[in-house]
Design a protein around this motif. Structure first.
Motif, PDB file in Angstrom:
ATOM      1  N   SER A 331      -2.877  -7.632  -7.786  1.00 37.76           N
ATOM      2  CA  SER A 331      -3.488  -6.739  -8.777  1.00 37.76           C
ATOM      3  C   SER A 331      -3.040  -5.295  -8.640  1.00 37.76           C
ATOM      4  N   TYR A 332      -2.121  -5.003  -7.713  1.00 41.08           N
ATOM      5  CA  TYR A 332      -1.715  -3.616  -7.496  1.00 41.08           C
ATOM      6  C   TYR A 332      -0.285  -3.586  -6.985  1.00 41.08           C
ATOM      7  N   ASN A 333       0.650  -3.225  -7.861  1.00 37.03           N
ATOM      8  CA  ASN A 333       2.062  -3.118  -7.507  1.00 37.03           C
ATOM      9  C   ASN A 333       2.628  -1.858  -8.145  1.00 37.03           C
ATOM     10  N   VAL A 334       3.172  -0.959  -7.316  1.00 36.63           N
ATOM     11  CA  VAL A 334       3.595   0.351  -7.811  1.00 36.63           C
ATOM     12  C   VAL A 334       4.914   0.772  -7.167  1.00 36.63           C
ATOM     13  N   THR A 335       5.486   1.863  -7.678  1.00 33.46           N
ATOM     14  CA  THR A 335       6.662   2.538  -7.132  1.00 33.46           C
ATOM     15  C   THR A 335       7.890   1.633  -7.045  1.00 33.46           C
ATOM     16  N   PRO A 336       8.405   1.156  -8.168  1.00 29.35           N
ATOM     17  CA  PRO A 336       9.605   0.308  -8.142  1.00 29.35           C
ATOM     18  C   PRO A 336      10.848   1.105  -7.774  1.00 29.35           C
ATOM     19  N   ARG A 350      -0.602  -3.881  -2.821  1.00 30.03           N
ATOM     20  CA  ARG A 350      -1.832  -3.882  -2.039  1.00 30.03           C
ATOM     21  C   ARG A 350      -2.087  -5.300  -1.529  1.00 30.03           C
ATOM     22  N   ARG A 351      -2.156  -5.431  -0.211  1.00 27.94           N
ATOM     23  CA  ARG A 351      -2.354  -6.719   0.444  1.00 27.94           C
ATOM     24  C   ARG A 351      -3.417  -6.573   1.523  1.00 27.94           C
ATOM     25  N   ASP A 352      -4.427  -7.382   1.468  1.00 22.17           N
ATOM     26  CA  ASP A 352      -5.479  -7.384   2.496  1.00 22.17           C
ATOM     27  C   ASP A 352      -6.025  -5.984   2.739  1.00 22.17           C
ATOM     28  N   GLY A 353      -6.182  -5.237   1.679  1.00 20.47           N
ATOM     29  CA  GLY A 353      -6.754  -3.902   1.787  1.00 20.47           C
ATOM     30  C   GLY A 353      -5.795  -2.817   2.191  1.00 20.47           C
ATOM     31  N   GLY A 354      -4.530  -3.164   2.457  1.00 26.13           N
ATOM     32  CA  GLY A 354      -3.533  -2.172   2.845  1.00 26.13           C
ATOM     33  C   GLY A 354      -2.436  -2.056   1.804  1.00 26.13           C
ATOM     34  N   PHE A 355      -1.734  -0.932   1.813  1.00 28.53           N
ATOM     35  CA  PHE A 355      -0.612  -0.694   0.899  1.00 28.53           C
ATOM     36  C   PHE A 355       0.680  -0.906   1.683  1.00 28.53           C
ATOM     37  N   SER A 364      14.782 -14.739  -8.817  1.00 24.80           N
ATOM     38  CA  SER A 364      13.810 -15.804  -8.555  1.00 24.80           C
ATOM     39  C   SER A 364      12.362 -15.342  -8.663  1.00 24.80           C
ATOM     40  N   ARG A 365      12.151 -14.015  -8.672  1.00 29.47           N
ATOM     41  CA  ARG A 365      10.818 -13.405  -8.662  1.00 29.47           C
ATOM     42  C   ARG A 365      10.058 -13.676  -7.359  1.00 29.47           C
ATOM     43  N   GLN A 366      10.761 -14.105  -6.330  1.00 27.06           N
ATOM     44  CA  GLN A 366      10.123 -14.312  -5.033  1.00 27.06           C
ATOM     45  C   GLN A 366       9.868 -12.966  -4.362  1.00 27.06           C
ATOM     46  N   VAL A 367       8.691 -12.819  -3.751  1.00 25.75           N
ATOM     47  CA  VAL A 367       8.282 -11.570  -3.129  1.00 25.75           C
ATOM     48  C   VAL A 367       8.115 -11.763  -1.628  1.00 25.75           C
ATOM     49  N   GLN A 368       8.644 -10.839  -0.854  1.00 24.77           N
ATOM     50  CA  GLN A 368       8.469 -10.837   0.593  1.00 24.77           C
ATOM     51  C   GLN A 368       7.827  -9.516   1.015  1.00 24.77           C
ATOM     52  N   VAL A 369       6.736  -9.597   1.765  1.00 27.87           N
ATOM     53  CA  VAL A 369       6.082  -8.420   2.300  1.00 27.87           C
ATOM     54  C   VAL A 369       6.752  -8.073   3.629  1.00 27.87           C
ATOM     55  N   LEU A 370       7.237  -6.849   3.773  1.00 25.01           N
ATOM     56  CA  LEU A 370       8.058  -6.480   4.928  1.00 25.01           C
ATOM     57  C   LEU A 370       7.297  -5.761   6.024  1.00 25.01           C
ATOM     58  N   THR A 371       6.115  -5.237   5.739  1.00 23.01           N
ATOM     59  CA  THR A 371       5.373  -4.465   6.731  1.00 23.01           C
ATOM     60  C   THR A 371       3.941  -4.969   6.830  1.00 23.01           C
ATOM     61  N   ASP A 372       3.267  -4.584   7.910  1.00 23.12           N
ATOM     62  CA  ASP A 372       1.853  -4.899   8.077  1.00 23.12           C
ATOM     63  C   ASP A 372       1.026  -3.628   8.212  1.00 23.12           C
ATOM     64  N   SER A 373       1.573  -2.509   7.760  1.00 19.40           N
ATOM     65  CA  SER A 373       0.878  -1.226   7.849  1.00 19.40           C
ATOM     66  C   SER A 373      -0.114  -1.085   6.701  1.00 19.40           C
ATOM     67  N   GLN A 374      -0.838   0.043   6.681  1.00 20.87           N
ATOM     68  CA  GLN A 374      -1.929   0.216   5.735  1.00 20.87           C
ATOM     69  C   GLN A 374      -1.647   1.237   4.637  1.00 20.87           C
ATOM     70  N   LYS A 375      -0.726   2.168   4.872  1.00 17.17           N
ATOM     71  CA  LYS A 375      -0.557   3.252   3.913  1.00 17.17           C
ATOM     72  C   LYS A 375       0.916   3.542   3.633  1.00 17.17           C
ATOM     73  N   ASP A 376       1.683   2.519   3.282  1.00 21.48           N
ATOM     74  CA  ASP A 376       3.088   2.715   2.939  1.00 21.48           C
ATOM     75  C   ASP A 376       3.203   3.343   1.552  1.00 21.48           C
ATOM     76  N   GLU A 377       4.250   4.151   1.367  1.00 20.84           N
ATOM     77  CA  GLU A 377       4.528   4.735   0.060  1.00 20.84           C
ATOM     78  C   GLU A 377       5.972   5.224   0.022  1.00 20.84           C
ATOM     79  N   SER A 378       6.432   5.547  -1.170  1.00 20.67           N
ATOM     80  CA  SER A 378       7.733   6.202  -1.401  1.00 20.67           C
ATOM     81  C   SER A 378       8.925   5.426  -0.846  1.00 20.67           C
TER      82      SER A 378
END
Length: 430
Positions: A331-336, A350-355, A364-378
């Protein structure tokens, strides 16, 4: 950061109080901590170069540091062994040390009296020469010569161009009333100050030729987009319309910028020429449309919008028209941010309360989450597409983090003097 407006800070208003053209910042060098490495690293030895011992130490330390930091190479102990590019290597000895590759060289004097860094790269297993080169330089530019040599070695052994000679831009919050826009080598060294402000600085964006930066300032008590020449310090206004002017990003040919303007109501994506003329509107909706990024072919602009009820990523053609939704998972995808080859897209989800930094394979539209941090940006891609640089937090402080597109190689870049934000990875050197 629970709302789109908090995450999309590029709509905010900021001010710049002073300019300082590339002043060296001795107290604010980035330090890099390697927190993850590749699974199968290439064992390589960088022998001590011949020639002037002091110059040799500078060059070889840069080469070793670059290759090790990439996460793709394992440094083989070469202590006490000095070899020049004209020497015949003792391959059996290097095999016993565990090296698959060996680099040797020297620092000499060129015909015009300047210094010259020469090297040769060997395949130890096959006992063959893989290549070599010479770079004419000066004492002040010995580190640059080391980066160039590391780039050649990286490309010979991986098949991909190296990015050690590239530069990064980022913002340092020194204290509550001082923000600095820095330009540094890709290893965080040789940091110089391009801009000083009493207010936050946001959205630095490199021109494709690496000579200019676009950014947002508020020195006239409103957000204005400027293009700043790094060589001359001169700058021009490219967006100073009624309302907000923000989020500049360059077209691949360097002739135009995509920006976010509210001059016709709401937050809309426009393109303008690099001199500020020819504004053309790309989006039309009552929603927030922001964070544009050109596709590498220059035919599309990706952006963030809440037109569907939640922040998601969309795409529009360079001529405007129909808008296509790109992100659907979550429900939350930003900064392409598009990879240099246009095959993948980095973004913040936004995953498990973190960005967190994520990457989508656009086919393929496959998505991989690369970090486990909480406040990634830019997020910002390295020009070879292998690494992504982001701003995040560690210990309550702003730091930068570099992550490989497979998530295995990780680095953390921080400054003791303050928080680091708003990274932008520059293009390959001309």
């Amino acid at each position: 950061m629970s709302t789109m407006l908090l995450q999309l800070r590029r709509i905010c208003l900021f001010a710049v109080c002073a300019l300082a053209l590339l002043q060296t910042s001795a107290y604010a060098q980035l330090t890099i901590e390697i927190t993850g490495a590749g699974a199968n690293r290439i064992p390589i030895a960088i022998a001590d170069f011949g020639g002037d011992p002091g110059a040799s130490r500078i060059v070889t330390s840069v080469i070793r540091g670059d290759l090790e930091r990439s996460g793709l190479f394992k440094m083989v102990d070469s202590s006490g062994v000095a070899i020049t590019e004209s020497s015949a290597p003792a391959f059996e000895e290097w095999k016993l040390r565990g090296a698959d590759a060996l680099a040797a060289g020297s620092i000499g004097t060129s015909a015009d009296g300047r210094q010259e860094a020469r090297f040769r790269l060997y395949d130890v297993t096959r006992e063959t020469v893989l290549g070599g080169s010479a770079f004419v330089t000066s004492k002040a530019m010995l580190r640059a010569a080391g980066h160039r040599i590391a780039d050649v070695i990286y490309e010979k052994l991986t098949g991909e161009p190296g990015v050690f000679s590239t530069r990064i831009a980022y913002v340092v919050r020194v204290h509550a009333a001082r923000y600095e826009l820095h330009i540094a080598d890709a290893d965080g060294q040789n940091a110089q100050v391009a801009l000083i402000s009493k207010e936050p600085i946001i959205s630095p964006s490199w021109s494709p030729d690496g000579d200019r930066l676009a950014y947002v300032s508020f020195e006239n008590k409103k957000p204005v987009v400027y293009v700043h020449s790094l060589a001359s310090g001169k700058r021009i206004v490219v967006a100073n319309f009624k309302g907000s002017n923000s989020a500049p990003t360059w077209s691949p040919d360097g002739r135009r910028l995509a920006v976010v303007l509210s001059k016709e109501g709401g937050s809309q994506i426009f393109t303008v020429n690099a001199d500020g003329s020819g504004a053309q509107r790309l989006t039309s909706s009552s929603a927030i449309n922001t964070e544009p990024n050109f596709s590498p072919d220059g035919q599309s602009v990706y952006f963030t919008s809440d037109r569907g009820g939640s922040p998601q990523i969309y795409r529009v053609g360079i001529g405007g028209g129909d808008v296509q939704r790109v992100s659907f998972e979550g429900s939350y995808n930003v900064t392409p941010r598009l990879s240099p080859d246009g095959k993948s897209m980095a973004f913040i989800s936004r995953r498990d309360g973190g960005f967190r930094l994520s990457v989508m394979d656009l086919a393929s539209r496959q998505v991989q989450v690369l970090t486990d941090s909480q406040k990634d940006e830019s997020p910002t891609f390295a020009p070879n597409g292998r690494m992504i640089l982001i701003a995040t937090e560690a210990g309550g402080r702003g730091v930068l983090s570099a992550v490989s597109t497979d998530g295995r190689i990780k680095q953390r870049l921080s400054i003791s003097a303050g928080d680091v934000r708003e990274p932008a990875w520059g293009p390959f050197n001309k």
